[in-house]
Design a protein around this motif. Structure first.
Motif: not given
Length: 512
Positions: A446-451
């Motif tokens: 999630m911190s890498k931008g994934f939902t």
């Protein structure tokens, strides 16, 4: 000087043959893609060579007597070299398999006959040195085969794993044509034992095929594996019965009446199992789990291989001074068991130094075992029976290697399934460690931008990869331990061997 050149030449021939047993292992996927064949069909390249080798090795004594040792040996080198060229020229998989089989038929003589020539070139009081020199080839060949094959395949192309035999083969054949003579005492060959040859070919080829293909074909779930197993049992049983009955057998099994040869043959089988299974396990472990390159894997094996050469020479000198071969065999087998135990304790953070150190124990252990086993095998034989005893002993090493790879391959598969099932059973919502690990992975993605949904999916995939790697690691640990346990259970056989107190067990091979 001529004697030294001939010794180096025939040892080089034996090393070339032994390298070819394992050199193709790492090139199968390249062959498969290049020839448009399935990986299962391509694996027959290994199987065909092994079948031919195991059929021909016990017959070498008979063929050398029938055709003349010099003619048979030089002819075998030429056949091996020509078939190596044709293997590289193969345009489809079955052409490659056919010439690989013929290459194995030619290669069978390069082991036992080379060994006999080396021993003949040494005086009786230095026979153990001869055993050590030949042992270098026996040990080094299977060890460097996969590394050499990987390097050639990575930087050139797979046909070159066959083409490199051509200059060596031509050189060996030329030197032998000039320098090699017939043995001082020629063996007289009787009538050709066609029934024995047929039963040997049927029984051993069926057994070797079952061992090589069993794991791929899910063993007895496949019809032809079942039929080949039955054929192997019946064929080998009839072969033993016939060879003990007939007056002039193609393989003189009566030499196994020597208790020392029988015990040495079993222990040589175990040693072969150790040599080939460890060469199979360690590169796969290093590359699949630790992500080592083929070159890095080859460097792992180098220190142990170099020290093993010294170990072979030292063991020969100790035997020459009267040290009991039994003591040396026990020492060598314990060193190999130490290697197995250390490798069973490796984790996914193991470095090159950790593995190289363990492989040193493997190299020294097998080196210390090699010379005394050869000595023990022929110590109670008559000079005329020594070539047959040596050939049977060599066959047992090859069979041990085939059994070893089949056993550890199957065991790896089964233990991997068990460990994976055990690990997966702990991944539940009731396990706080599992939940914490899954949440940690999810938060990372999630911190890498994934939902949230995609992060959770990738976290599950990551956790599955971790489980896969851990189950693989545990199965490799079990396989290393299994090989060590087999060595442990073989040790008591030495108590049955016979040796005169204080006798220096020199190998008398110069009379045949």
């Amino acid at each position: 000087m001529k004697r030294k050149i001939l010794i180096i030449t025939v040892i080089a021939a034996a090393v070339m043959e032994l390298i070819d047993i394992s050199i193709v292992n790492v090139a199968l996927s390249h062959m498969s893609g290049n020839l448009g064949a399935t990986l299962e069909d391509t694996s027959w390249v290994i199987t065909a060579y092994a079948i031919a080798n195991v059929i021909i090795i016990p017959m070498t004594s008979f063929l050398a007597a029938k055709l003349g040792r010099r003619n048979y040996y030089i002819g075998s080198i030429i056949a091996f070299t020509f078939c190596s060229f044709m293997c590289g020229q193969a345009t489809n998989i079955w052409m490659l398999v056919a010439f690989r089989f013929l290459q194995g038929m030619g290669g069978g003589a390069l082991l036992s006959v080379s060994q006999a020539i080396v021993f003949e070139l040494f005086p009786k009081e230095k026979q153990n040195i001869a055993s050590a020199l030949f042992g270098v080839g026996v040990f080094i060949g299977p060890t460097i085969g996969p590394t050499l094959g990987g390097y050639i395949t990575e930087y050139y192309s797979w046909p070159w794993i066959f083409y490199i035999n051509i200059p060596i083969g031509i050189t060996v054949a030329s030197i032998c044509y000039v320098l090699l003579g017939e043995p001082k005492i020629k063996q007289v060959a009787g009538k050709i034992d066609w029934i024995g040859i047929f039963l040997l070919a049927i029984g051993v080829s069926s057994l070797q095929t079952v061992l090589e293909r069993g794991e791929t074909e899910d063993w007895f779930e496949t019809g032809y594996i079942v039929w080949l197993t039955v054929t192997a049992i019946v064929g080998i049983g009839l072969f033993i019965w016939w060879e003990l009955k007939v007056k002039e057998p193609v393989v003189n099994l009566r030499v196994l009446k020597s208790k020392n040869l029988s015990i040495a043959a079993i222990l040589t089988f175990v040693a072969g199992l150790g040599i080939f299974s460890s060469v199979f396990l360690t590169p796969v472990f290093a590359q699949r789990l630790l992500n080592f390159s083929p070159t890095e894997t080859g460097l792992l094996l180098l220190p142990g291989a170099v020290l093993a050469i010294g170990g072979l020479i030292i063991s020969a000198r100790l035997l020459q001074r009267g040290l009991s071969p039994i003591v040396m065999i026990v020492t060598g087998m314990f060193l190999f068991m130490l290697f197995s135990w250390q490798m069973s304790r490796m984790n996914l953070f193991a470095g090159a130094t950790d593995i190289s150190t363990s492989l040193i124990f493997r190299g020294l252990g097998l080196a210390i075992v090699t010379v005394p086993l050869t000595t023990l095998a022929v110590s109670a034989l008559q000079p005329k029976d020594i070539p047959q005893g040596a050939a049977l002993n060599n066959m047992m090493r090859q069979l041990g290697g085939s059994f070893g790879i089949a056993i550890v391959n199957t065991y790896l598969h089964d233990r991997n399934a068990v460990h994976r099932s055990d690990l997966v059973s702990n991944i539940t919502s009731d396990n706080p460690l599992a939940v914490s690990r899954l949440n940690s992975y999810t938060n990372y993605f999630m911190s890498k931008g994934f939902t949230s949904f995609d992060a959770h999916t990738k976290a599950i995939g990551t956790l599955d990869n971790v489980i896969t790697r851990q189950s693989n690691l545990l199965s490799f640990s079990d396989a290393y331990l299994l090989v060590g346990i087999i060595f442990l259970f073989a040790l008591p056989l030495l108590l049955l061997s016979k040796q005169k107190k204080g006798a220096k067990m020199a190998v008398v091979l110069s009379d045949h």
